[in-house]
Design an enzyme around this catalytic site. Structure first.
Site, short mmCIF file in Angstrom:
data_model
loop_
_atom_site.label_atom_id
_atom_site.label_comp_id
_atom_site.label_asym_id
_atom_site.label_seq_id
_atom_site.Cartn_x
_atom_site.Cartn_y
_atom_site.Cartn_z
N GLU A 1 4.73 -42.91 -23.13
CA GLU A 1 4.51 -41.94 -24.22
C GLU A 1 5.03 -42.53 -25.54
O GLU A 1 4.47 -42.29 -26.61
CB GLU A 1 5.26 -40.64 -23.89
N ARG B 1 -0.25 -34.69 -25.00
CA ARG B 1 0.49 -35.73 -25.73
C ARG B 1 -0.46 -36.75 -26.37
O ARG B 1 -0.20 -37.97 -26.36
CB ARG B 1 1.46 -36.47 -24.79
N SER C 1 11.23 -38.38 -23.48
CA SER C 1 10.49 -38.85 -22.29
C SER C 1 9.81 -40.18 -22.62
O SER C 1 9.05 -40.26 -23.59
CB SER C 1 9.40 -37.84 -21.93
P1 FAD Z 1 8.30 -41.39 -35.37
O1 FAD Z 1 8.99 -41.81 -34.13
O2 FAD Z 1 8.89 -41.78 -36.66
O3 FAD Z 1 6.79 -41.91 -35.30
C1 FAD Z 1 6.02 -41.71 -34.15
C2 FAD Z 1 4.60 -42.21 -34.42
O4 FAD Z 1 3.98 -41.38 -35.39
C3 FAD Z 1 4.57 -43.63 -35.01
O5 FAD Z 1 3.43 -44.28 -34.52
C4 FAD Z 1 4.45 -43.40 -36.51
O6 FAD Z 1 3.83 -44.45 -37.20
C5 FAD Z 1 3.59 -42.15 -36.54
N1 FAD Z 1 3.85 -41.29 -37.72
C6 FAD Z 1 5.01 -40.68 -38.03
N2 FAD Z 1 4.85 -39.94 -39.17
C7 FAD Z 1 3.57 -40.14 -39.57
C8 FAD Z 1 2.79 -39.66 -40.69
N3 FAD Z 1 3.30 -38.85 -41.63
N4 FAD Z 1 1.50 -40.06 -40.78
C9 FAD Z 1 0.95 -40.90 -39.86
N5 FAD Z 1 1.63 -41.37 -38.80
C10 FAD Z 1 2.92 -40.99 -38.65
N6 FAD Z 1 8.21 -35.01 -27.94
C11 FAD Z 1 7.51 -33.96 -27.46
O7 FAD Z 1 6.28 -33.91 -27.58
N7 FAD Z 1 8.16 -32.94 -26.81
C12 FAD Z 1 9.49 -32.91 -26.64
O8 FAD Z 1 10.02 -31.97 -26.08
C13 FAD Z 1 10.25 -34.02 -27.13
N8 FAD Z 1 11.59 -34.07 -26.95
C14 FAD Z 1 12.29 -35.14 -27.40
C15 FAD Z 1 13.66 -35.18 -27.20
C16 FAD Z 1 14.42 -36.25 -27.64
C17 FAD Z 1 15.90 -36.27 -27.41
C18 FAD Z 1 13.79 -37.30 -28.34
C19 FAD Z 1 14.60 -38.44 -28.87
C20 FAD Z 1 12.42 -37.28 -28.54
C21 FAD Z 1 11.65 -36.21 -28.07
N9 FAD Z 1 10.26 -36.14 -28.25
C22 FAD Z 1 9.55 -35.07 -27.79
C23 FAD Z 1 9.55 -37.24 -28.91
C24 FAD Z 1 9.54 -37.15 -30.46
O9 FAD Z 1 10.58 -36.36 -30.92
C25 FAD Z 1 8.22 -36.57 -30.99
O10 FAD Z 1 7.14 -37.37 -30.59
C26 FAD Z 1 8.21 -36.46 -32.52
O11 FAD Z 1 7.05 -35.81 -32.95
C27 FAD Z 1 8.33 -37.82 -33.22
O12 FAD Z 1 8.55 -37.56 -34.59
P2 FAD Z 1 9.13 -38.68 -35.55
O13 FAD Z 1 9.04 -38.17 -36.94
O14 FAD Z 1 10.46 -39.11 -35.09
O15 FAD Z 1 8.05 -39.83 -35.32
P1 NAP Z 2 11.46 -29.58 -16.36
O1 NAP Z 2 11.60 -28.17 -16.81
O2 NAP Z 2 12.49 -30.21 -15.48
O3 NAP Z 2 10.03 -29.76 -15.67
C1 NAP Z 2 9.62 -31.05 -15.17
C2 NAP Z 2 8.17 -31.25 -15.54
O4 NAP Z 2 7.39 -30.28 -14.89
C3 NAP Z 2 7.95 -31.12 -17.01
O5 NAP Z 2 7.66 -32.38 -17.50
C4 NAP Z 2 6.79 -30.13 -17.16
O6 NAP Z 2 5.61 -30.73 -17.69
C5 NAP Z 2 6.45 -29.71 -15.76
N1 NAP Z 2 6.54 -28.23 -15.68
C6 NAP Z 2 7.64 -27.46 -15.51
N2 NAP Z 2 7.29 -26.16 -15.43
C7 NAP Z 2 5.95 -26.12 -15.57
C8 NAP Z 2 4.99 -25.07 -15.58
N3 NAP Z 2 5.36 -23.79 -15.42
N4 NAP Z 2 3.70 -25.39 -15.77
C9 NAP Z 2 3.30 -26.65 -15.95
N5 NAP Z 2 4.16 -27.70 -15.94
C10 NAP Z 2 5.46 -27.44 -15.74
O7 NAP Z 2 11.25 -30.54 -17.63
P2 NAP Z 2 12.30 -31.12 -18.68
O8 NAP Z 2 12.31 -32.57 -18.54
O9 NAP Z 2 13.58 -30.36 -18.63
O10 NAP Z 2 11.55 -30.78 -20.05
C11 NAP Z 2 11.33 -29.44 -20.44
C12 NAP Z 2 10.20 -29.39 -21.44
O11 NAP Z 2 10.54 -30.16 -22.59
C13 NAP Z 2 8.90 -29.99 -20.89
O12 NAP Z 2 7.82 -29.24 -21.39
C14 NAP Z 2 8.90 -31.38 -21.45
O13 NAP Z 2 7.58 -31.87 -21.67
C15 NAP Z 2 9.63 -31.20 -22.79
N6 NAP Z 2 10.35 -32.44 -23.15
C16 NAP Z 2 9.60 -33.45 -23.67
C17 NAP Z 2 10.21 -34.63 -24.06
C18 NAP Z 2 9.42 -35.74 -24.68
O14 NAP Z 2 9.99 -36.67 -25.20
N7 NAP Z 2 8.12 -35.65 -24.65
C19 NAP Z 2 11.58 -34.78 -23.90
C20 NAP Z 2 12.30 -33.74 -23.33
C21 NAP Z 2 11.67 -32.56 -22.97
P3 NAP Z 2 5.30 -30.90 -19.27
O15 NAP Z 2 6.11 -32.07 -19.70
O16 NAP Z 2 3.85 -31.17 -19.28
O17 NAP Z 2 5.67 -29.65 -19.97
#
Ligand code: FAD
Ligand code: NAP
Length: 337
Positions: free
Chosen positions: A333, A164, A238
């Site tokens: 995050e 991340r 998250s």
């Molecule tokens: P924004 O929120 O608009 O911006 C995020 C940051 O990036 C800000 O600092 C902004 O200035 C910068 N930015 C945006 N676009 C640019 C650009 N073109 N150039 C330079 N800087 C820029 N994230 C995960 O990693 N894994 C997940 O599974 C995941 N699941 C999610 C589920 C839900 C329901 C939600 C709401 C969010 C989730 N996220 C997840 C977080 C989010 O969706 C990601 O981080 C996504 O990449 C953000 O994209 P955005 O366009 O909305 O960015």
């Molecule tokens: P989950 O399956 O309930 O698992 C809980 C956590 O355990 C996750 O955060 C994941 O880490 C870790 N995990 C599970 N299985 C794993 C494996 N085999 N090896 C290593 N790590 C493992 O998680 P969840 O909340 O439903 O999310 C599912 C996936 O979607 C995850 O990868 C999570 O990161 C992603 N997610 C991200 C966001 C966001 O905003 N960043 C939001 C929703 C979901 P990791 O997070 O490192 O994968």
């Protein structure tokens, strides 16, 4: 170029926080971006880039200019019998690009289905889910420096991707506008189904032959069942990263908490932050219009009219209680603006 003043940003963030931007402009073309950057430099205006607003928490009004990225376009720039390189403009919606790749049976990003937001934000935190990260398919990106206006290609190595994290959250934070991202997708895909409950979900879906499409469908089904839909309850996914601890710290904690979940990493153990938060009693917590989601303790929510500062304060309380109980420092995050 139409610059709006005192613009409400309610519609531009998935947390559903109504903050006000001093200036706001939507960018549809690269030429508009250039014009705007010249304007901002001349007036020494602070610039803030928004894509889908799904990883931002607004805690006060925004001074300066908010730039909404709507640069669209996708193009295959290289192809052979095994692989395609697709260059996506940064304002494209991430999940739509995933659906495009699934329809073409190009593998690599199907586990990243249904992540909200834009292509341009994906490298910022090296988006990841279900055992796949953007870095696994990343080829290069093109960015423009916000002050010098110089264009630069960032290679994989230059992006310094980590969990991340990337150079755009550290050394180059706030310095570049990402214009496009090029990804390598496979024509001979190998499906990754071992992470989380993907396989179990596919069994329930009665999938006979695993495919890019079935993995994507399974991920979409799991996410819809577990995560609050931002269109219904404000959230940014998250709120915290999963912390990594040393093996020594892990063994000590394991003496007290036998059922402490963990995953091996290169340097130690990754602990699911959701488990730590739940153990501190926060899961399902609600105060006025904000709280911790009842199904997923990593997700902080705005039920309707919460203030960003309330949610930030809640996150501080959660960090303190996890620190006190487990001596683990949670890291946010979500970007705080
Ligand atoms: P924004 O929120 O608009 O911006 C995020 C940051 O990036 C800000 O600092 C902004 O200035 C910068 N930015 C945006 N676009 C640019 C650009 N073109 N150039 C330079 N800087 C820029 N994230 C995960 O990693 N894994 C997940 O599974 C995941 N699941 C999610 C589920 C839900 C329901 C939600 C709401 C969010 C989730 N996220 C997840 C977080 C989010 O969706 C990601 O981080 C996504 O990449 C953000 O994209 P955005 O366009 O909305 O960015
Ligand atoms: P989950 O399956 O309930 O698992 C809980 C956590 O355990 C996750 O955060 C994941 O880490 C870790 N995990 C599970 N299985 C794993 C494996 N085999 N090896 C290593 N790590 C493992 O998680 P969840 O909340 O439903 O999310 C599912 C996936 O979607 C995850 O990868 C999570 O990161 C992603 N997610 C991200 C966001 C966001 O905003 N960043 C939001 C929703 C979901 P990791 O997070 O490192 O994968």
């Amino acid at each position: 170029m139409n610059i709006e003043h005192n613009k409400h940003l309610l519609a531009y963030n998935t947390f559903g926080i109504d903050t006000i931007a001093e200036e706001f402009v939507q960018i549809n073309l690269e030429s508009e971006l250039m014009e705007l950057l010249h304007y901002a430099n001349k007036n020494q205006t602070a610039l803030h880039i928004i894509g889908g607003g799904s990883n931002i928490l607004f805690v006060h009004d925004i001074k300066g200019l908010v730039l909404l990225n709507q640069l669209k376009g996708m193009q295959i720039v290289y192809e052979d019998k095994d692989i395609v390189h697709v260059k996506c403009m940064s304002g494209e919606v991430w999940h739509e690009c995933v659906l495009w790749s699934v329809a073409k049976n190009y593998g690599g990003i199907e586990n990243l289905s249904l992540i909200p937001g834009t292509i341009g934000a994906a490298p910022i935190q090296n988006i990841g889910a279900y055992g796949v990260e953007l870095k696994d398919v990343f080829v290069e990106l093109e960015a423009i420096h916000l002050r010098t206006l110089e264009k630069k290609i960032f290679t994989h190595q230059e992006c310094a991707f980590a969990y991340r994290d990337s150079i755009f959250k550290t050394k180059e934070k706030g310095n570049y506008f990402i214009l496009s991202v090029t990804m390598a997708l496979s024509k001979q895909p190998i499906c990754k189904t071992t992470y989380g409950t993907i396989q179990q979900e596919m069994n329930e879906m009665k999938v006979d032959a695993v495919s890019i499409k079935s993995v994507s469908d399974a991920v979409i089904r799991i996410r819809r069942s577990k995560l609050p839909n931002p269109a219904e309850i404000g959230n940014a996914g998250s709120f915290f990263k999963n912390p990594e601890i040393t093996l020594v710290q892990f063994e000590q904690l394991k003496n007290t908490y036998e059922d402490l979940p963990s995953y091996d990493t290169v340097n130690g153990k990754k602990i699911p932050a959701a488990w730590l938060i739940e153990m501190c009693g926060w899961k399902g917590y609600r105060e006025n219009d904000f709280g911790v989601h009842h199904k997923q303790a990593l997700v902080l929510v705005n039920y309707q009219h919460a203030k960003g500062s309330d949610i930030l304060l809640l996150s501080e309380k959660i960090i303190s209680s996890v620190q006190e109980k487990f001596s683990i420092q949670l890291e946010r995050e979500v970007n705080i603006w």
